[in-house]
Design an enzyme around this catalytic site. Sequence first.
Site, PDB file in Angstrom:
ATOM      1  N   ASP B  18       0.859  -1.183   0.000  1.00  0.00           N
ATOM      2  CA  ASP B  18       0.000   0.000   0.000  1.00  0.00           C
ATOM      3  C   ASP B  18       0.897   1.234   0.000  1.00  0.00           C
ATOM      4  OD1 ASP B  18      -2.121   1.667   0.185  1.00  0.00           O
ATOM      5  OD2 ASP B  18      -2.771   1.033   2.197  1.00  0.00           O
ATOM      6  N   GLU B 113      -2.713   0.164  -4.276  1.00  0.00           N
ATOM      7  CA  GLU B 113      -2.759  -0.880  -3.264  1.00  0.00           C
ATOM      8  C   GLU B 113      -3.052  -2.210  -3.947  1.00  0.00           C
ATOM      9  OE1 GLU B 113      -5.736  -1.593   0.546  1.00  0.00           O
ATOM     10  OE2 GLU B 113      -6.146  -0.033  -0.913  1.00  0.00           O
TER      11      GLU B 113
END
Lengths: 381, 414
Positions: B18, B113
């Site tokens: 992420d 992500e």
Amino acid sequence: MGIVVDREAFLNSLSLVQGIVERRNTVPILGHVLIEPVDGSIKLSATDLEVGISTEVACKSAGDKSLTLNARKLFEIVRETESEQVSIAPLEKDWIELKCGRARFKMMGLDPRSFPAMPSQSARKGTEAAPKRGGIKVSLTIAAGVLAGMIDKTIFAVSPDEARYNLSGVYLEACEPGKARMVATDGHRLSMIDRQVSGFAMEGGVIIPRKGLGELRKLLDQGGDAEVTLLLDGQLASLKRGATEVSMRLVEGEFPDYRGVIPKQSKYAITVKRDELLAAIKRAEIFSNERYHGVKLALASGTLTISSTSPEMGEATETLDVDYSGDEFAIGFNASYILQVLGVIPPETDVTLELSDEVSPGVIQIPSDTAFTYVVMPMRL
Amino acid sequence: MDAVCEISHPARVIAHADMDAFYASVEQLDNPALRGRPVIVGGRSNRGVVTSASYEARRYGVRSAMPTVQARRLCPDGVFVAGRMDRYVEVSRTVRSVFESFSPMVEPLSLDEAFIDLTGSERLLGPPLDVGRAMKRRMHEETGLVVSVGIAPTKMAAKILSDMSKPDGLLYLGAEYVTEFLAPLPVERLWGVGRVTLKKMHAAGIHTIGELAASEPAVLKAHFGSFGAHLHELANGIDPRPVIPDWQRKSYGEESTFPRDLERASLELRRILIAHGEALGRRLRSDRVRARTVTLKLKLARPLGEGRYPVLTRSFSLERPTDDGVEISNVALALLDRVREPDRIRLAGIHVHNLERSEPRQMGLFEASAAHPRDSKRERLNQALDSLAKRFGEETVTRGLARAERAAPTRRDK
């Protein structure tokens, strides 16, 4: 009386003819070689109906009967034998006995009268349909080495797909009077070479089948660089060298408009050493997809980077220094298509690689032999 | 012999990666003057919400999804910038390619992500922590941005780890520690535990994941139905959900709700569908997949009450899968022509499914005359358009009829 022949000479002739026999063996006689006595020599013939080869071997005794034997087995026997002579004697009902030194083989032959005619005989006799090509009758007289070179630089690009019959051979034409051109393509890449041949002229062109041309090519290695004559007669191409003659039926069909797919001009051209490029692509190919053989060629200022990735194995990259100052871009190619052409270009030669963008064909040429052109379509990776 | 040979499945190794404060970091990357300052990306008007806040801004308590008004109050010196979606999309391609350089099994959750399945790659890439370090290093080299990475045997644990590791973090959890690790965490960290479920959990005396794990499955089932059993498994570290890469996903869709209802036969509606088709084609090509089935979705402007409207879908399956926007929109338009409903249209969209992965494709020299004469030309055109879009933005070149500005999708399924 049987045949008595020198093993060495016999083996040499058998190796020439056995390349032609039908591997699939659906018709048994097409797997056989016909052996006939001719003026104190024996004449060996083999054909798959499309291509035929015949050759004569001098021998101690030529016998007095024609016979046939399985070409592959006969070749193997003669190859494995150590004696200097081979004798062949007909027994009853097409059975044949072979003696080499102390080894004996008994083989079943076939009735020699059922052996098919050579393509040359059947075409000349006019037993087949009349030639559609309006009775071309042309001869190409050329140094054996030059013809061999032309074949080598094109035959690898012929389509292996026999269903695409019009691509299943090498196209030969007189691109201008006194200049012979051979072109081959499989629809993905195209290889073309021109050579000066004084006096050569013909209307249109012919497609010479791959297999026959390959057999003809073998003949060119025997007997030095003397001139040979390729005869184009109706539907037939033939070449005689010494006591050996190869003949083949030309491919019926229209060769595609190859001129239309050769780029007139490319945006960029780089010059690389053939050996360096070959070695780098060979290394990158190790990690390319086994089915598609894709490698990526990325051009950036001063460099050509060759790379491949395999999700299972890893990735490979290699950078060559090149004289390049255009836009950065990357293009995918089937590595085999590049390796094969580099394989027929002599070592220690410079090659130029011309590219325009990632979707346009690449062109490979040899600055020292501008009569050669190779065009290859990219692969979308 | 009676011995039974049991093949045990080795634990999976799943990374959740992420990007740290993605949009805000891209702004700081592109504009050095913003580095080190509290950057808040979001609508600049006070009606908007914060979409991304740099770590400098987070120190003031600014968070994503917070109303801009509130963010201004908390961080009066913050630099408020409007988002540049095109630029984020562009950077996200590099982000994605970094993920994909570690495994073909990448499941993107958003622009910044993704889950990355590293199972079985130990021999190729090394132990998980080494992979994590390499990923962080390569991300920084390629994009100048920072990514946080959590690596665990399950998706859920990996995601919790990457969250915990931020900023600029890397955490790895071996299979044997999963339940131990989860136990003290509050039960709302589990996926699917929303406000309502949480209230019920608390009422049942369950506050931590450990407490949930120790509960009787029968009791949970009584309270939460089959969902209870699922939560019990998650709490015990059992989360068999696989990483599903893009090329294995089920469908792609583009749809938009119009500012005003449109006539079914209007040119405007057709233009919007053409733009959606183009966008879908581009996405399919960029993910290297092709779709066989095209579905047209329309929401009719006939209120059913409670803000609901009738939805109508029509599908058609192609003989050969496509990644061509023109072909997709042509199907959608043909489907539209078969719709007989008199109502005006409130929303229109195209979805494509039945996906197949595009294999490398060797282009042909004589394709113009081959079986599918237009294919290769179209393919080359698409490739050229894609590279223009990549370099200059998606709307550099559009089809004459496509009205991209109107068709800016209000929803893109991902």
